[in-house]
Design an enzyme around this catalytic site. Structure first.
Site, PDB file in Angstrom:
ATOM      1  N   LEU A 149       0.864  -1.177   0.000  1.00 31.31           N
ATOM      2  CA  LEU A 149       0.000   0.000   0.000  1.00 31.31           C
ATOM      3  C   LEU A 149       0.898   1.223   0.000  1.00 31.31           C
ATOM      4  CD1 LEU A 149      -2.672  -0.962   2.723  1.00 31.31           C
ATOM      5  CD2 LEU A 149      -2.878  -1.181   0.244  1.00 31.31           C
ATOM      6  N   ASP A 150       0.493   2.269  -0.713  1.00 37.78           N
ATOM      7  CA  ASP A 150       1.262   3.506  -0.694  1.00 37.78           C
ATOM      8  C   ASP A 150       1.435   3.988   0.743  1.00 37.78           C
ATOM      9  OD1 ASP A 150       1.311   3.460  -3.443  1.00 37.78           O
ATOM     10  OD2 ASP A 150      -0.338   4.889  -3.680  1.00 37.78           O
ATOM     11  N   LYS A 151       2.479   4.759   0.984  1.00 36.19           N
ATOM     12  CA  LYS A 151       2.756   5.280   2.325  1.00 36.19           C
ATOM     13  C   LYS A 151       1.515   5.912   2.947  1.00 36.19           C
ATOM     14  CE  LYS A 151       5.510   8.771   4.763  1.00 36.19           C
ATOM     15  NZ  LYS A 151       6.561   9.811   4.657  1.00 36.19           N
TER      16      LYS A 151
END
Length: 346
Positions: A149-151
């Site tokens: 998942l993106d940051k």
């Protein structure tokens, strides 16, 4: 079968090749014979490292052809200490056993160490939390990341603890659930509302020609184009009873593929970028001025893309059981939804 090796060494598996194995590659035959216990790349590394013998002699070459009737012994050395090091970072654990761990990742937590984020990542946290329960991914005591998942995206993630679990889960994510029970759903808050309440976005993604750190919808024939499909449905509209009048919407997104920034790029592509998205929705920031307070201030200051991985379902790599995990919107997105619900409806 497993037999003791020389004193102090790791146990080994000794197998006798049947006559029909004649002419087969050593690495291919072992991968099938060990029934998913080790990945083929791991087996190749063990062969090259001298940990596989054929009739008592180190093989060294994965492509070696078998004659049939040989005794093949595989020694799996103890997993090496993890790099990077573990760090005591709190985790919201939804489920854990000896094969895998499922967490609810908060926004702001980077998944894997990299440029600019060598410490303080999910991997650092998992190494510290899991400790000796990590049996080794590719010979190293580390968690097996099978999806990311993106940051600044929050939500459910599964991470493997063993080589076997890592291989099975990686295969499931690679075919996007086509042959299993993998299911992924995200909640997104977007500007405006799509004209169609339910639709599929089928648009290839590649690197942006303006900024190589970003993704963009590209021609499917381009060399770096990757097939990308997102199904969405509008769950709720805010500030208007119809798509034409709505100022924002809560959208449920289902992934049929898993490309970098897929939902963010696809929603921006159809004219409805995520609220707070600093890369794909920056041009829409002024949309907040159309909102009444307090929604205006909350939306204008929203610090991240409003995206939450709310649902993850998959087949357990050891038991075959369908595991299903769902989490509520995090506090920041839930607060924005409450403010948007209070908007006058046009």
């Amino acid at each position: 079968m497993s037999v003791p090796d020389s004193e102090g060494a790791a146990p080994r598996k000794a197998l006798v090749t049947p006559p029909e194995a004649a002419g087969q590659r050593l690495d291919q035959w072992l991968a099938a014979a060990l029934e998913g216990e080790l990945s083929r790349s791991r087996i190749q590394a063990l062969i090259r490292g001298g940990h596989v013998t054929v009739s008592g002699r180190p093989a060294h070459e994965p492509k070696r052809k078998l004659a049939g009737g040989e005794t093949v012994a595989v020694t799996v050395p103890e997993a090496e200490p993890a790099e990077p090091q573990g760090e005591a970072i709190p985790l919201d654990i939804l489920y854990e056993d000896s094969h895998l761990i499922v967490i609810d990742k908060p926004a702001g937590l980077v998944v894997h160490p990299g440029a600019g984020n060598w410490t303080g990542t999910l991997v650092n946290a998992l190494i510290a939390h899991c400790g000796d329960t990590l049996s080794g991914i590719g010979g190293v005591k580390r968690p097996g990341i099978v999806h990311r998942l993106d940051k600044e995206t929050s939500g459910v993630m599964v991470v493997a603890k063993t080589d076997q679990a890592h291989r099975a889960l990686a295969d499931a994510f690679a075919d996007h659930g086509a042959s299993g029970s993998l299911e992924r759903a995200y909640s997104a808050l977007v500007w405006g509302a799509p004209e169609r309440m339910n639709a599929t976005i089928d648009a290839a993604l590649g690197r942006s020609t303006r900024d190589r750190t970003r993704r963009a919808v590209v021609n499917a024939g381009r060399e770096d184009a990757r097939h990308a499909v997102t199904r969405y449905s509008v769950s709720e509209m805010f500030g208007g009873a119809s798509p034409e009048g709505a100022l924002a919407a809560l959208v449920d997104c289902r992934l049929e593929t898993g490309r970098t920034h897929q939902i963010r790029v696809h929603m921006a592509h159809i004219g409805h970028p995520l609220i707070g998205d600093p890369e794909y929705g920056l041009a829409f920031r002024t949309k907040a001025n159309r909102l009444a307070e307090p929604a205006r201030s909350i939306a204008a200051a929203f610090p991240r893309q409003a995206l939450h991985a709310r649902l993850l379902a998959f087949e357990h790599p050891a038991t075959g059981e369908t595991m299903r995990f769902e989490t509520a919107l995090p506090a920041d997105m839930a607060g924005l939804v409450r403010a948007l619900r209070d908007l006058p409806r046009s």
